[in-house]
Design a protein around this motif. Structure first.
Motif, PDB file in Angstrom:
ATOM      1  N   VAL A  31       0.839  -1.200   0.000  1.00 41.50           N
ATOM      2  CA  VAL A  31       0.000   0.000   0.000  1.00 41.50           C
ATOM      3  C   VAL A  31       0.875   1.251   0.000  1.00 41.50           C
ATOM      4  N   ALA A  32       1.950   1.241   0.765  1.00 44.33           N
ATOM      5  CA  ALA A  32       2.860   2.396   0.792  1.00 44.33           C
ATOM      6  C   ALA A  32       3.500   2.621  -0.579  1.00 44.33           C
ATOM      7  N   ALA A  33       3.903   1.550  -1.245  1.00 45.12           N
ATOM      8  CA  ALA A  33       4.490   1.678  -2.581  1.00 45.12           C
ATOM      9  C   ALA A  33       3.464   2.202  -3.576  1.00 45.12           C
ATOM     10  N   LEU A  34       2.237   1.694  -3.499  1.00 43.32           N
ATOM     11  CA  LEU A  34       1.188   2.168  -4.402  1.00 43.32           C
ATOM     12  C   LEU A  34       0.901   3.657  -4.193  1.00 43.32           C
ATOM     13  N   GLU A  35       0.898   4.082  -2.944  1.00 47.92           N
ATOM     14  CA  GLU A  35       0.684   5.503  -2.655  1.00 47.92           C
ATOM     15  C   GLU A  35       1.815   6.335  -3.263  1.00 47.92           C
ATOM     16  N   ASP A  36       3.040   5.854  -3.147  1.00 48.69           N
ATOM     17  CA  ASP A  36       4.178   6.547  -3.739  1.00 48.69           C
ATOM     18  C   ASP A  36       4.045   6.604  -5.257  1.00 48.69           C
ATOM     19  N   PHE A  37       3.624   5.503  -5.875  1.00 52.59           N
ATOM     20  CA  PHE A  37       3.431   5.485  -7.325  1.00 52.59           C
ATOM     21  C   PHE A  37       2.361   6.488  -7.742  1.00 52.59           C
ATOM     22  N   CYS A  38       1.303   6.600  -6.951  1.00 53.63           N
ATOM     23  CA  CYS A  38       0.241   7.571  -7.256  1.00 53.63           C
ATOM     24  C   CYS A  38       0.783   8.997  -7.219  1.00 53.63           C
ATOM     25  N   ARG A  39       1.660   9.260  -6.274  1.00 49.93           N
ATOM     26  CA  ARG A  39       2.256  10.595  -6.167  1.00 49.93           C
ATOM     27  C   ARG A  39       3.192  10.879  -7.346  1.00 49.93           C
ATOM     28  N   GLN A  40       3.757   9.832  -7.919  1.00 43.33           N
ATOM     29  CA  GLN A  40       4.681   9.997  -9.038  1.00 43.33           C
ATOM     30  C   GLN A  40       3.975  10.212 -10.367  1.00 43.33           C
ATOM     31  N   ASP A  41       2.781   9.663 -10.527  1.00 46.02           N
ATOM     32  CA  ASP A  41       2.150   9.689 -11.842  1.00 46.02           C
ATOM     33  C   ASP A  41       0.635   9.827 -11.734  1.00 46.02           C
ATOM     34  N   ALA A  42       0.107  10.879 -12.341  1.00 49.17           N
ATOM     35  CA  ALA A  42      -1.333  11.156 -12.286  1.00 49.17           C
ATOM     36  C   ALA A  42      -2.150  10.057 -12.947  1.00 49.17           C
ATOM     37  N   GLU A  43      -1.630   9.486 -14.025  1.00 48.86           N
ATOM     38  CA  GLU A  43      -2.364   8.431 -14.723  1.00 48.86           C
ATOM     39  C   GLU A  43      -2.453   7.166 -13.869  1.00 48.86           C
ATOM     40  N   PHE A  44      -1.402   6.899 -13.108  1.00 49.60           N
ATOM     41  CA  PHE A  44      -1.448   5.749 -12.204  1.00 49.60           C
ATOM     42  C   PHE A  44      -2.464   5.993 -11.095  1.00 49.60           C
ATOM     43  N   ALA A  45      -2.487   7.196 -10.548  1.00 54.06           N
ATOM     44  CA  ALA A  45      -3.467   7.524  -9.507  1.00 54.06           C
ATOM     45  C   ALA A  45      -4.881   7.334 -10.033  1.00 54.06           C
ATOM     46  N   GLN A  46      -5.123   7.745 -11.254  1.00 51.23           N
ATOM     47  CA  GLN A  46      -6.441   7.563 -11.868  1.00 51.23           C
ATOM     48  C   GLN A  46      -6.772   6.077 -11.994  1.00 51.23           C
ATOM     49  N   ALA A  47      -5.783   5.270 -12.379  1.00 50.36           N
ATOM     50  CA  ALA A  47      -6.005   3.827 -12.513  1.00 50.36           C
ATOM     51  C   ALA A  47      -6.355   3.196 -11.171  1.00 50.36           C
ATOM     52  N   VAL A  48      -5.738   3.666 -10.104  1.00 50.52           N
ATOM     53  CA  VAL A  48      -6.054   3.137  -8.768  1.00 50.52           C
ATOM     54  C   VAL A  48      -7.484   3.496  -8.397  1.00 50.52           C
ATOM     55  N   VAL A  49      -7.875   4.735  -8.648  1.00 53.41           N
ATOM     56  CA  VAL A  49      -9.238   5.166  -8.325  1.00 53.41           C
ATOM     57  C   VAL A  49     -10.260   4.351  -9.104  1.00 53.41           C
ATOM     58  N   GLN A  50     -10.003   4.124 -10.365  1.00 53.21           N
ATOM     59  CA  GLN A  50     -10.966   3.469 -11.237  1.00 53.21           C
ATOM     60  C   GLN A  50     -10.812   1.946 -11.268  1.00 53.21           C
ATOM     61  N   GLY A  51      -9.761   1.440 -10.641  1.00 49.96           N
ATOM     62  CA  GLY A  51      -9.482   0.007 -10.698  1.00 49.96           C
ATOM     63  C   GLY A  51     -10.144  -0.786  -9.600  1.00 49.96           C
ATOM     64  N   GLY A  52      -9.713  -2.024  -9.470  1.00 49.94           N
ATOM     65  CA  GLY A  52     -10.275  -2.941  -8.486  1.00 49.94           C
ATOM     66  C   GLY A  52      -9.930  -2.554  -7.061  1.00 49.94           C
ATOM     67  N   SER A  53     -10.334  -3.410  -6.146  1.00 49.92           N
ATOM     68  CA  SER A  53     -10.113  -3.115  -4.732  1.00 49.92           C
ATOM     69  C   SER A  53      -8.654  -3.350  -4.346  1.00 49.92           C
ATOM     70  N   VAL A  54      -8.223  -2.628  -3.350  1.00 48.60           N
ATOM     71  CA  VAL A  54      -6.866  -2.774  -2.837  1.00 48.60           C
ATOM     72  C   VAL A  54      -6.695  -4.169  -2.238  1.00 48.60           C
ATOM     73  N   GLU A  55      -7.718  -4.650  -1.583  1.00 48.99           N
ATOM     74  CA  GLU A  55      -7.658  -5.980  -0.988  1.00 48.99           C
ATOM     75  C   GLU A  55      -7.449  -7.050  -2.068  1.00 48.99           C
ATOM     76  N   ASN A  56      -8.152  -6.932  -3.192  1.00 51.81           N
ATOM     77  CA  ASN A  56      -7.960  -7.876  -4.295  1.00 51.81           C
ATOM     78  C   ASN A  56      -6.570  -7.733  -4.907  1.00 51.81           C
ATOM     79  N   CYS A  57      -6.069  -6.519  -4.947  1.00 56.64           N
ATOM     80  CA  CYS A  57      -4.717  -6.282  -5.442  1.00 56.64           C
ATOM     81  C   CYS A  57      -3.699  -7.039  -4.592  1.00 56.64           C
TER      82      CYS A  57
END
Length: 120
Positions: A31-57
């Motif tokens: 989760v910490a790495a994913l948060e860092d990736f979101c901060r690095q790239d707006a398109e990745f942050a959008q994919a997290v918002v629109q994607g599946g659940s974190v638990e499934n990830c």
């Protein structure tokens, strides 16, 4: 900041660790790495918002891992869950003494990275 960053961070922070012991073991660092990736790239942050659940990830990350999984492989799997085809790199640096570590407060030690694709 981008319009999706806050929503992505909220989604990641609201996630609950899986009951599965393997998922629970990697949950916080993934989760910490994913948060860092979101901060690095707006398109990745959008994919997290629109994607599946974190638990499934997280369950996707540990699926088929057996009894061991490197940090880099875990982060690659987590990022690919939300954004297939993305590339995750990891850099480790060793300094033989704390005195060898660059002064991060010094303007001379701050790198500027340019991506030529930004100029197209």
């Amino acid at each position: 900041m981008n319009e999706y960053l806050d929503r992505a961070v909220d989604k990641l922070r609201a996630a609950k660790a899986p009951a599965d012991r393997h998922g629970a073991a990697v949950f916080k660092p993934v989760v910490a790495a994913l948060e860092d990736f979101c901060r690095q790239d707006a398109e990745f942050a959008q994919a997290v918002v629109q994607g599946g659940s974190v638990e499934n990830c997280v369950m996707h990350v540990v699926k088929g891992a057996g009894s061991s999984l490197s940090d880099l492989e875990a982060y690659k799997r987590a990022a690919a869950f939300f954004f297939p085809g993305c590339v995750v790199e990891m850099k480790l640096t060793i300094y033989m003494s704390k005195h060898d570590v660059p002064d991060t407060d010094s303007a001379a030690n701050k790198a500027v990275v340019l991506d030529l694709a930004d100029f197209w």
